[in-house]
Design a protein around this motif. Structure first.
Motif, PDB file in Angstrom:
ATOM      1  N   THR A  41      -2.803   2.040  -3.421  1.00  0.00           N
ATOM      2  CA  THR A  41      -3.268   1.147  -4.486  1.00  0.00           C
ATOM      3  C   THR A  41      -3.497   1.871  -5.811  1.00  0.00           C
ATOM      4  OG1 THR A  41      -5.581   1.405  -3.801  1.00  0.00           O
ATOM      5  CG2 THR A  41      -4.340  -0.426  -2.851  1.00  0.00           C
ATOM      6  N   GLY A  42      -3.304   3.182  -5.842  1.00  0.00           N
ATOM      7  CA  GLY A  42      -3.426   3.916  -7.097  1.00  0.00           C
ATOM      8  C   GLY A  42      -2.175   3.782  -7.936  1.00  0.00           C
ATOM      9  N   SER A  43      -2.152   4.458  -9.081  1.00  0.00           N
ATOM     10  CA  SER A  43      -1.015   4.328  -9.992  1.00  0.00           C
ATOM     11  C   SER A  43       0.265   4.874  -9.371  1.00  0.00           C
ATOM     12  CB  SER A  43      -1.313   5.035 -11.321  1.00  0.00           C
ATOM     13  OG  SER A  43      -1.586   6.410 -11.122  1.00  0.00           O
ATOM     14  N   VAL A  44       0.190   5.999  -8.660  1.00  0.00           N
ATOM     15  CA  VAL A  44       1.379   6.545  -8.002  1.00  0.00           C
ATOM     16  C   VAL A  44       1.815   5.630  -6.860  1.00  0.00           C
ATOM     17  CG1 VAL A  44       2.264   8.460  -6.598  1.00  0.00           C
ATOM     18  CG2 VAL A  44       0.931   8.927  -8.655  1.00  0.00           C
ATOM     19  N   GLY A  45       0.847   5.121  -6.102  1.00  0.00           N
ATOM     20  CA  GLY A  45       1.180   4.197  -5.027  1.00  0.00           C
ATOM     21  C   GLY A  45       1.872   2.946  -5.532  1.00  0.00           C
ATOM     22  N   ALA A  46       1.380   2.405  -6.650  1.00  0.00           N
ATOM     23  CA  ALA A  46       1.993   1.205  -7.228  1.00  0.00           C
ATOM     24  C   ALA A  46       3.413   1.493  -7.706  1.00  0.00           C
ATOM     25  CB  ALA A  46       1.141   0.692  -8.380  1.00  0.00           C
ATOM     26  N   SER A  47       3.621   2.659  -8.310  1.00  0.00           N
ATOM     27  CA  SER A  47       4.970   3.020  -8.758  1.00  0.00           C
ATOM     28  C   SER A  47       5.893   3.252  -7.571  1.00  0.00           C
ATOM     29  CB  SER A  47       4.905   4.282  -9.630  1.00  0.00           C
ATOM     30  OG  SER A  47       4.221   4.035 -10.836  1.00  0.00           O
ATOM     31  N   THR A  48       5.351   3.825  -6.491  1.00  0.00           N
ATOM     32  CA  THR A  48       6.151   4.008  -5.278  1.00  0.00           C
ATOM     33  C   THR A  48       6.590   2.661  -4.722  1.00  0.00           C
ATOM     34  OG1 THR A  48       4.957   6.050  -4.745  1.00  0.00           O
ATOM     35  CG2 THR A  48       6.167   4.994  -2.959  1.00  0.00           C
ATOM     36  N   ALA A  49       5.685   1.695  -4.713  1.00  0.00           N
ATOM     37  CA  ALA A  49       6.033   0.352  -4.237  1.00  0.00           C
ATOM     38  C   ALA A  49       7.152  -0.247  -5.081  1.00  0.00           C
ATOM     39  CB  ALA A  49       4.799  -0.544  -4.261  1.00  0.00           C
ATOM     40  N   ASP A  50       7.105  -0.050  -6.389  1.00  0.00           N
ATOM     41  CA  ASP A  50       8.166  -0.558  -7.267  1.00  0.00           C
ATOM     42  C   ASP A  50       9.515   0.053  -6.914  1.00  0.00           C
ATOM     43  OD1 ASP A  50       6.446  -2.194  -8.628  1.00  0.00           O
ATOM     44  OD2 ASP A  50       6.245  -0.874 -10.380  1.00  0.00           O
ATOM     45  N   VAL A  51       9.518   1.366  -6.655  1.00  0.00           N
ATOM     46  CA  VAL A  51      10.772   2.041  -6.301  1.00  0.00           C
ATOM     47  C   VAL A  51      11.314   1.484  -4.989  1.00  0.00           C
ATOM     48  CG1 VAL A  51      11.797   4.251  -5.631  1.00  0.00           C
ATOM     49  CG2 VAL A  51      10.201   4.145  -7.556  1.00  0.00           C
ATOM     50  N   ILE A  52      10.446   1.314  -4.006  1.00  0.00           N
ATOM     51  CA  ILE A  52      10.872   0.800  -2.699  1.00  0.00           C
ATOM     52  C   ILE A  52      11.414  -0.618  -2.831  1.00  0.00           C
ATOM     53  CG2 ILE A  52      10.012   0.079  -0.431  1.00  0.00           C
ATOM     54  CD1 ILE A  52       8.090   2.488  -0.590  1.00  0.00           C
ATOM     55  N   LEU A  53      10.715  -1.460  -3.580  1.00  0.00           N
ATOM     56  CA  LEU A  53      11.159  -2.844  -3.732  1.00  0.00           C
ATOM     57  C   LEU A  53      12.455  -2.950  -4.518  1.00  0.00           C
ATOM     58  CD1 LEU A  53       7.672  -4.466  -4.368  1.00  0.00           C
ATOM     59  CD2 LEU A  53       9.112  -4.748  -2.339  1.00  0.00           C
ATOM     60  N   GLY A  54      12.750  -1.918  -5.310  1.00  0.00           N
ATOM     61  CA  GLY A  54      14.027  -1.907  -6.025  1.00  0.00           C
ATOM     62  C   GLY A  54      15.200  -1.594  -5.124  1.00  0.00           C
ATOM     63  N   ARG A  55      14.938  -0.985  -3.960  1.00  0.00           N
ATOM     64  CA  ARG A  55      15.971  -0.688  -2.972  1.00  0.00           C
ATOM     65  C   ARG A  55      15.443  -1.028  -1.580  1.00  0.00           C
ATOM     66  NH1 ARG A  55      20.437   2.099  -4.137  1.00  0.00           N
ATOM     67  NH2 ARG A  55      20.567   2.797  -1.964  1.00  0.00           N
ATOM     68  N   PRO A  56      15.198  -2.301  -1.308  1.00  0.00           N
ATOM     69  CA  PRO A  56      14.531  -2.686  -0.047  1.00  0.00           C
ATOM     70  C   PRO A  56      15.315  -2.325   1.206  1.00  0.00           C
ATOM     71  CG  PRO A  56      15.428  -4.609  -1.192  1.00  0.00           C
ATOM     72  CD  PRO A  56      15.532  -3.459  -2.147  1.00  0.00           C
ATOM     73  N   ASP A  57      16.619  -2.188   1.099  1.00  0.00           N
ATOM     74  CA  ASP A  57      17.413  -1.844   2.278  1.00  0.00           C
ATOM     75  C   ASP A  57      17.377  -0.353   2.599  1.00  0.00           C
ATOM     76  OD1 ASP A  57      18.125  -4.493   2.467  1.00  0.00           O
ATOM     77  OD2 ASP A  57      19.990  -4.235   1.348  1.00  0.00           O
ATOM     78  N   ALA A  58      16.815   0.449   1.685  1.00  0.00           N
ATOM     79  CA  ALA A  58      16.842   1.900   1.859  1.00  0.00           C
ATOM     80  C   ALA A  58      15.599   2.435   2.568  1.00  0.00           C
ATOM     81  CB  ALA A  58      16.992   2.587   0.500  1.00  0.00           C
ATOM     82  N   PHE A  59      14.558   1.590   2.721  1.00  0.00           N
ATOM     83  CA  PHE A  59      13.295   2.089   3.248  1.00  0.00           C
ATOM     84  C   PHE A  59      12.677   1.123   4.255  1.00  0.00           C
ATOM     85  CE2 PHE A  59      13.743   3.557  -1.159  1.00  0.00           C
ATOM     86  CZ  PHE A  59      13.739   4.933  -0.959  1.00  0.00           C
ATOM     87  N   ILE A  60      11.994   1.692   5.225  1.00  0.00           N
ATOM     88  CA  ILE A  60      11.117   0.951   6.131  1.00  0.00           C
ATOM     89  C   ILE A  60       9.730   1.553   5.966  1.00  0.00           C
ATOM     90  CG2 ILE A  60      10.554   0.432   8.532  1.00  0.00           C
ATOM     91  CD1 ILE A  60      13.552   0.694   9.154  1.00  0.00           C
ATOM     92  N   VAL A  61       8.747   0.737   5.621  1.00  0.00           N
ATOM     93  CA  VAL A  61       7.395   1.235   5.384  1.00  0.00           C
ATOM     94  C   VAL A  61       6.582   1.103   6.665  1.00  0.00           C
ATOM     95  CG1 VAL A  61       5.290   0.979   4.033  1.00  0.00           C
ATOM     96  CG2 VAL A  61       7.528   0.655   2.949  1.00  0.00           C
ATOM     97  N   GLU A  62       6.090   2.215   7.161  1.00  0.00           N
ATOM     98  CA  GLU A  62       5.290   2.238   8.379  1.00  0.00           C
ATOM     99  C   GLU A  62       3.825   1.945   8.078  1.00  0.00           C
ATOM    100  OE1 GLU A  62       4.235   2.655  12.374  1.00  0.00           O
ATOM    101  OE2 GLU A  62       6.231   2.525  11.485  1.00  0.00           O
ATOM    102  N   ALA A  63       3.211   2.747   7.201  1.00  0.00           N
ATOM    103  CA  ALA A  63       1.777   2.636   6.951  1.00  0.00           C
ATOM    104  C   ALA A  63       1.473   2.739   5.472  1.00  0.00           C
ATOM    105  CB  ALA A  63       1.020   3.728   7.713  1.00  0.00           C
TER     106      ALA A  63
END
Length: 409
Positions: free
Chosen positions: A26-48
């Motif tokens: 939920t921090g600034s880096v976490g939020a930016s990481t979420a943006d990157v993942i959502l930009g390539r949803p087929d490239a990642f599976i989020v565990e935790a």
């Protein structure tokens, strides 16, 4: 000189989704990481995904990323988290032990973005579980650099630096020419007080200190940027990541925040990394490494910047840089205490207890107290690192309380 790339195994073959976890989602880096993942949803599976106290935000992030489990460190947030995730199929958990368990789940990559010394134990747990680490937590190296890297080497994992400056060096570093590296230079924006007179800095308000001209960051990191302690911590981090002594690690002020760092080689060549002041770029690099995924950010137009300028930092107005080098010369116990004292001082400033210039003054006095104390603790475990952190916090709190008592007389 040892680099993050030299640690460990070959990454998993490209072509299949990469399984990852995010510590500090939920921090600034976490939020930016979420943006990157959502930009390539087929490239990642989020565990935790984990967070400290923001249960509702954590639930929203977990749902957006389709994570398997969400963990809130504060047990008081469990019921809120559980209710927000009801019916989603996402598991909820709470407590420090649950954060460590989440960090230990089998994944290929863990984004370590918990702010402060609190991130050390979960990140070590992720290393021991065999995950590569996208490291956004400076304190893991500042508090226990040699121990941290020895655990990574023993586990055969890579440490991939997320900080924009260290990621710049990571990208520009030619592994086969490591012996030819003369020096590394990290850039600093100069923060909100780059040109402010020292009297104005003495009177600085919390709002002024948080008003960073280039980067959007959390409150603690924004204050560190304003004091330039963040750059001092980055010098220590670079020492451990890239194996150079303090005198070969340089800092220059670069207000445009376009050049994030460069390497000077023995043949006179300088290799630099340039880009927008957007954390999604270094995060995307680490998440895709060793491949490069298409950017989720808009193209950067260097011509529109117009000009790039560089200045020497003013060590009188920004003594935190010298304090960090002093601590680095004293070993990991001193750098650990430096970090602990800074965290306490920043909290005190944000609470209105001390002035802006008192942050560095508190750190300096705490380091003096540490140097005067007899005995030392060898950092051979997470527990030893946290014991030194607690010592530094106690000393810093004592410095602040003593100063306030004098002011009240």
């Amino acid at each position: 000189m040892k680099t993050p790339v030299s640690l460990g195994r070959t990454p998993a073959p490209a072509g299949k989704p990469r399984r990852i976890s995010i510590l500090g989602a939920t921090g600034s880096v976490g939020a930016s990481t979420a943006d990157v993942i959502l930009g390539r949803p087929d490239a990642f599976i989020v565990e935790a995904v984990t967070a400290g106290t923001r249960a509702r935000e954590l639930a929203e992030t977990a749902i957006r990323l389709k994570a398997r489990i969400a963990v809130i460190a504060d047990p008081n947030g469990y019921e809120t988290l559980k209710a927000a995730l009801a019916g989603t199929g996402i598991e909820a958990a709470a407590g420090e032990a649950a954060v460590i368990e989440a960090a230990s789940r089998p994944v290929e990559l863990v984004v370590a973005a918990i702010v402060g010394a609190a991130g050390l134990a979960p990140t070590i747990a992720a290393i021991d579980a065999g995950a590569d680490i996208a490291l956004a937590n400076k304190e893991c190296l500042v508090c226990a650099g040699a121990f941290f890297l020895s655990r990574a080497e023993a586990a055969g994992v890579h440490i991939l630096p997320v900080d924009s400056e260290h990621n710049a060096i990571f990208q520009a570093l030619e592994a086969e020419n490591m012996p030819a590296v003369e020096s590394i230079t990290l850039t600093a924006s100069g923060g909100p007080f780059r040109q402010a007179p020292i009297d104005a800095m003495r009177r600085a308000t919390i709002a002024e200190a948080l008003n960073h001209p280039r980067w959007s960051m959390g409150r603690k990191i924004s204050i560190d940027s304003a004091t330039m302690m963040n750059k001092g911590l980055e010098i220590i981090e670079a020492h451990f990541l890239f194996g150079l002594l303090s005198e070969r690690l340089h800092v220059v002020v670069h207000p445009q925040s376009v050049v994030h760092g460069w390497i000077s080689y023995a043949d006179g060549s300088i290799l630099a990394q340039l880009g927008a002041a957007d954390m999604r770029i270094p995060i995307g690099h680490c998440l895709g490494w060793p491949k490069r995924y298409p950017a989720t950010t808009k193209p950067f137009d260097l011509v529109s910047v117009g000009s790039l300028t560089f200045e020497k930092p003013d060590l009188e107005r920004f003594p935190a840089l010298s304090l960090a080098r002093q601590a680095l010369s004293g070993g990991n116990r001193a750098t650990n205490v430096l970090n602990a004292a800074n965290e306490v001082a920043v909290e005190a400033f944000l609470a209105g207890e001390i002035g802006f210039l008192d942050i560095a003054a508190t750190v300096a006095e705490t380091l003096d107290h540490m140097a005067a104390a007899s005995g030392s603790v060898s950092i051979q475990s997470v527990g030893a690192a946290l014991a030194i952190d607690a010592e530094g916090r106690r000393l810093a709190r004592g410095v602040i309380d003593a100063r306030r008592r004098l002011e009240a007389v």
